[in-house]
Design a protein around this motif. Structure first.
Motif, PDB file in Angstrom:
ATOM      1  N   THR A  31      17.705  -8.844 -28.557  1.00 24.37           N
ATOM      2  CA  THR A  31      18.404  -8.372 -29.752  1.00 24.37           C
ATOM      3  C   THR A  31      17.462  -8.003 -30.891  1.00 24.37           C
ATOM      4  OG1 THR A  31      18.639 -10.629 -30.602  1.00 24.37           O
ATOM      5  CG2 THR A  31      20.409  -9.776 -29.210  1.00 24.37           C
TER       6      THR A  31
ATOM      7  N   ASN B  22      24.542  -4.358 -24.439  1.00 21.05           N
ATOM      8  CA  ASN B  22      23.543  -4.798 -25.405  1.00 21.05           C
ATOM      9  C   ASN B  22      22.908  -3.558 -26.031  1.00 21.05           C
ATOM     10  OD1 ASN B  22      21.698  -6.180 -26.949  1.00 21.05           O
ATOM     11  ND2 ASN B  22      20.386  -6.774 -25.244  1.00 21.05           N
TER      12      ASN B  22
ATOM     13  N   TYR C  98      19.020  -3.227 -26.797  1.00 18.71           N
ATOM     14  CA  TYR C  98      18.014  -3.378 -25.745  1.00 18.71           C
ATOM     15  C   TYR C  98      17.026  -2.219 -25.817  1.00 18.71           C
ATOM     16  CZ  TYR C  98      15.977  -3.738 -21.095  1.00 18.71           C
ATOM     17  OH  TYR C  98      15.105  -3.841 -20.044  1.00 18.71           O
TER      18      TYR C  98
END
Length: 613
Positions: A16, A180, A183
Motif C-alpha cells: 500500500t 489493490n 500495487y
C-alpha cells in the motif's frame, strides 16, 4: 499455507506504500514511502502529446507512447546538460543538497534507540556510502526528474548493495491489481542484450517489486505522474531559443563583421568594350603579389592575405575621375540585448541566484543576496524532502529485513543540512522576537502564561502540560548541579541537601528531588494515637485540671485566713439561711442543672471528708 519468506513479507508490507505503526497509546506514525496517498491516473503531459504524436500513433498503447515521449525529453535534457549555465545549475543543486553539517555529517539520524542508530549509520555511511554517492544521485534526479536504485536484499543481513538503473530502461507500472490499486511494480527493458549490471545470458526484461527499487522523483506536476518532472524542464523551451539566437549572432558576426573597401579606378579614355578587361587586370594584380625565390629564381604569384574578394571595384571617369579607395564599416548587429533577455528567463526557470553562477550584475547589495539565498534555500529544501522520503524507505526495508517490527520500524528520522545560514538565522531571529514579546507581556502583567503559550507559541493544552513538567525537571537538575558544584553533594544519590537556606531553617532532607516515599495524602487509615475521652480533673477536661481549687484548699495554699481549711457544714447551713429571697422567690429552686448538681456533689464529698477526719 501462507508464504512467510522475507520477500513475501516485504511485498505485503509495501503493498500500500503507506506504512502505519502504533508508537504508544493512541499515537500513530505514518511513513508514506511514495509521498502520495492516492494513485493518480494521468498520461504524461497531455499538452505535449499533441506536439509529439500524430494520427499514425493512435493505435499504440499508452505505455509505449509515454515511454517514447520520455525518451524525447531525455534527449533534450542531455543536450541541455552540455550548456555551461545549466550544467553549473545541476552541480549547484547537488552541492547545496549534500552539504555537511557543523558536526561533519551529510545525513543526520535521529532516534531514541541506539541499536537502530548504529544499524542505519552502517547502512547509509558504509553500505550506501552516501558521502560520495548521494551527490550524483541528486544530480541525476534533478536532470531527468527520476532516479532509480535497485536494492540487493539479503534475507539475513538486509540491504547489502544498491545498483543505479538508467532512466531509459525503467518503467513504473501502476494499477495492475484491481483489488489493490496502489500495487506498484517496475519493468526493466534494456535496449540491448549487453548490460553492465547483468550477466551475458540473462534476459533483457526484468520485473522488480516495489520494495526492490528506490524511486527518487520530483513530484511537482500531476501531468507527469507516475514519474517526476525535471528541475530544468521549465527552461527547455528557453534553452532552444537561446541556442538559436546565439548561433545566429555568431554566423552574422563571422559573415558580416569584416570591413570592406571600395576601389574607384579612373579608366580615362579606355573604350567601354575594354573596361571589363582593364578592371580584371587590376584586380588580378592586387589579388596576387609576384614573389621571386632568391635561391632558385622561381616566379610565384602568392595570394594576398587582404580580403580582396569581399571588396568592390568601380570604374569611374568624367567628373568623378581619379582613383580613390574608401572603407565601408562592418554591419552593426545588436543581438546581445536579445540574448541577455533570454538568458535572464533561463536563470529564472532554474531558480538559482545570478551570483551563484558568476553573474554579479544582478546583485545590488548584501541584503539582496541574502534574500536570494533564502529563496534558493527553499528550493533546495524541497529537493531534500524528496530525497529523505526515499532514504526513509530504504531504511525501513533494511530494518524489516533484520527483524524489527511494530513501532521500532519507524522509530527514526533523517535530516539533511540546509545550505543557507541566513535561512537558519531568520528562524533564530523569529524565536528571539517571540521570547522577547512573551517576556515583556509577563513582566508588565498584560497576559497570562497560558495565553502566551497558546497565542504566541501556538501550543496545545497537552503541550503546555508537558512543557510545565519539563521546566520543573530542569529546575531540579539546576539545583542538583549547583549542589554538586558548591557543596560536592549529589542530592539524587545522598538524599540530602546541604548548605541551602531552606535546609537550615526547616531541615529538608533533599528527598523532594525524586518525589518518592512518604504516606498518602491525609495519612494512612487508622494511623496515629487514639483519641481519649475528656476526664474531670485532667487537662483534657472542659474547666482544666482543678476548677474549684480543691487541691490548694487541702494544702492551705489560699491567701485568705478565713478559707485556709475546709468549709464546715454548720457554716454552710448558716450561709444558706442568710441568703434573702423575694416574695416570689420564697423557696429554693430545686431544679438545678447538671453542672450545679456536680458542684453540690463535690461540696458533699468535701464535707464528708472533713467529718471523717
Amino acid at each position: 499455507m501462507a508464504d512467510t519468506s522475507l520477500r513475501s513479507r516485504l511485498q505485503r508490507l509495501f503493498s500500500t506504500n503507506v506504512i502505519v505503526r502504533n508508537v504508544g497509546g493512541k499515537k500513530l506514525r505514518v511513513a508514506d514511502t511514495s509521498r502520495t496517498q492516492a494513485v493518480q491516473k494521468s498520461n504524461l503531459i497531455d499538452r505535449y502529446q499533441k506536439i509529439f504524436t500524430g494520427a499514425g500513433l493512435s493505435g499504440y498503447s499508452d505505455a509505449l507512447m509515454t515511454k517514447s515521449m520520455r525518451l524525447n525529453l531525455f534527449k533534450d535534457y542531455e543536450s541541455m546538460d552540455s550548456d555551461a549555465i545549466i550544467s553549473s545549475a545541476l552541480d549547484i543543486y547537488a552541492d547545496k543538497s549534500t552539504m555537511k553539517s557543523e558536526y561533519g555529517d551529510v545525513l543526520e539520524i535521529n532516534t531514541d534507540n541506539e541499536n537502530i542508530k548504529q544499524i542505519l549509520h552502517n547502512l547509509f555511511y558504509d553500505i550506501l556510502n552516501i558521502e560520495f554517492n548521494l551527490w550524483p544521485w541528486i544530480r541525476n534526479m534533478c536532470k531527468y526528474g527520476d532516479f532509480f536504485l535497485k536494492l540487493e536484499i539479503d534475507d539475513k543481513y538486509g540491504i547489502t548493495n544498491v545498483v543505479p538503473l538508467s532512466v531509459y530502461d525503467v518503467s513504473r507500472l501502476e494499477g495492475l491489481d484491481p483489488e489493490n490499486p496502489e500495487y506498484v511494480k517496475y519493468l526493466i527493458e534494456s535496449a540491448t542484450s549487453e548490460h553492465r549490471y547483468k550477466s551475458e545470458k540473462s534476459s533483457t526484461r526484468d520485473e522488480l517489486e516495489n520494495y526492490e527499487v528506490a524511486h527518487f522523483r520530483l513530484l511537482s506536476d500531476s501531468n507527469y505522474l507516475p514519474y517526476g518532472k525535471s528541475q530544468i524542464e521549465g527552461g527547455r523551451k528557453i534553452y532552444k531559443q537561446l541556442t538559436l539566437m546565439e548561433d545566429a549572432m555568431l554566423i552574422h558576426r563571422i559573415m558580416r563583421a569584416p570591413e570592406k573597401r571600395i576601389f574607384k579606378l579612373d579608366i580615362g579614355n579606355i573604350p567601354p568594350a575594354e573596361v571589363d578587361n582593364y578592371m580584371q587586370q587590376v584586380i588580378n594584380k592586387m589579388k596576387k603579389a609576384p614573389v621571386v625565390d632568391e635561391v632558385t629564381g622561381d616566379y610565384n604569384l602568392k595570394y594576398n592575405m587582404q580580403n580582396i574578394t569581399e571588396d568592390f571595384f568601380l570604374p569611374v571617369r568624367g567628373g568623378d575621375s581619379g582613383t580613390s579607395i574608401e572603407s565601408l564599416p562592418g554591419l552593426t548587429y545588436e543581438a546581445t540585448e536579445d540574448i541577455e533577455y533570454l538568458k535572464n528567463k533561463l536563470l529564472a526557470s532554474l531558480r538559482i541566484p545570478k551570483a551563484f553562477l558568476g553573474y554579479e550584475e544582478g546583485i545590488g547589495s548584501k541584503a539582496t543576496l541574502a534574500a536570494e539565498d533564502v529563496r534558493f534555500a527553499r528550493t533546495i529544501e524541497r529537493i531534500q524532502r524528496i530525497v529523505l522520503s526515499e532514504l526513509t524507505k530504504i531504511g525501513i526495508v533494511h530494518l524489516y529485513s533484520q527483524g524489527y517490527q511494530d513501532s521500532d520500524l519507524v522509530n527514526f528520522e533523517l535530516n539533511l543540512t540546509n545550505p543557507s545560514t541566513i535561512y537558519e538565522q531568520e528562524k533564530i531571529e523569529l524565536w528571539n522576537n517571540k521570547t522577547s514579546l512573551a517576556e515583556s507581556m509577563l513582566r508588565e502583567g498584560i497576559m497570562s502564561t497560558n495565553w502566551i503559550y497558546k497565542n504566541v507559541f501556538g501550543f496545545t493544552d497537552d503541550q503546555i502540560k508537558e512543557e510545565d513538567e519539563n521546566i520543573t525537571f530542569d529546575y531540579k537538575q539546576k539545583f542538583r548541579r549547583s549542589q554538586i558544584e558548591n557543596e560536592g553533594n549529589d542530592p539524587a544519590q545522598s538524599g540530602e541537601a546541604t548548605g541551602t537556606p531552606s535546609d537550615m531553617a526547616v531541615g529538608r532532607t533533599g528527598h523532594e528531588l525524586d518525589n518518592k516515599g512518604g504516606s498518602e495524602k491525609g495519612g494512612q487509615p487508622g494511623a496515629g494515637r487514639p483519641k481519649e475521652a475528656n476526664k474531670y480533673g485532667k487537662d483534657s477536661g472542659v474547666r482544666g485540671r482543678d476548677p474549684l481549687g480543691a487541691h490548694d484548699k487541702k494544702k492551705g495554699g489560699s491567701s485568705s485566713p478565713k478559707y485556709e481549711g475546709s468549709l464546715a457544714l454548720s457554716h454552710y447551713q448558716s450561709l444558706k439561711k442568710s441568703m434573702k429571697f423575694g416574695k416570689t422567690d420564697n423557696k429554693i429552686i430545686t431544679e438545678v442543672s447538671e453542672l450545679e448538681q456536680e458542684y453540690e456533689n463535690e461540696i458533699s464529698s468535701l464535707t464528708n471528708g472533713n467529718s471523717n477526719e
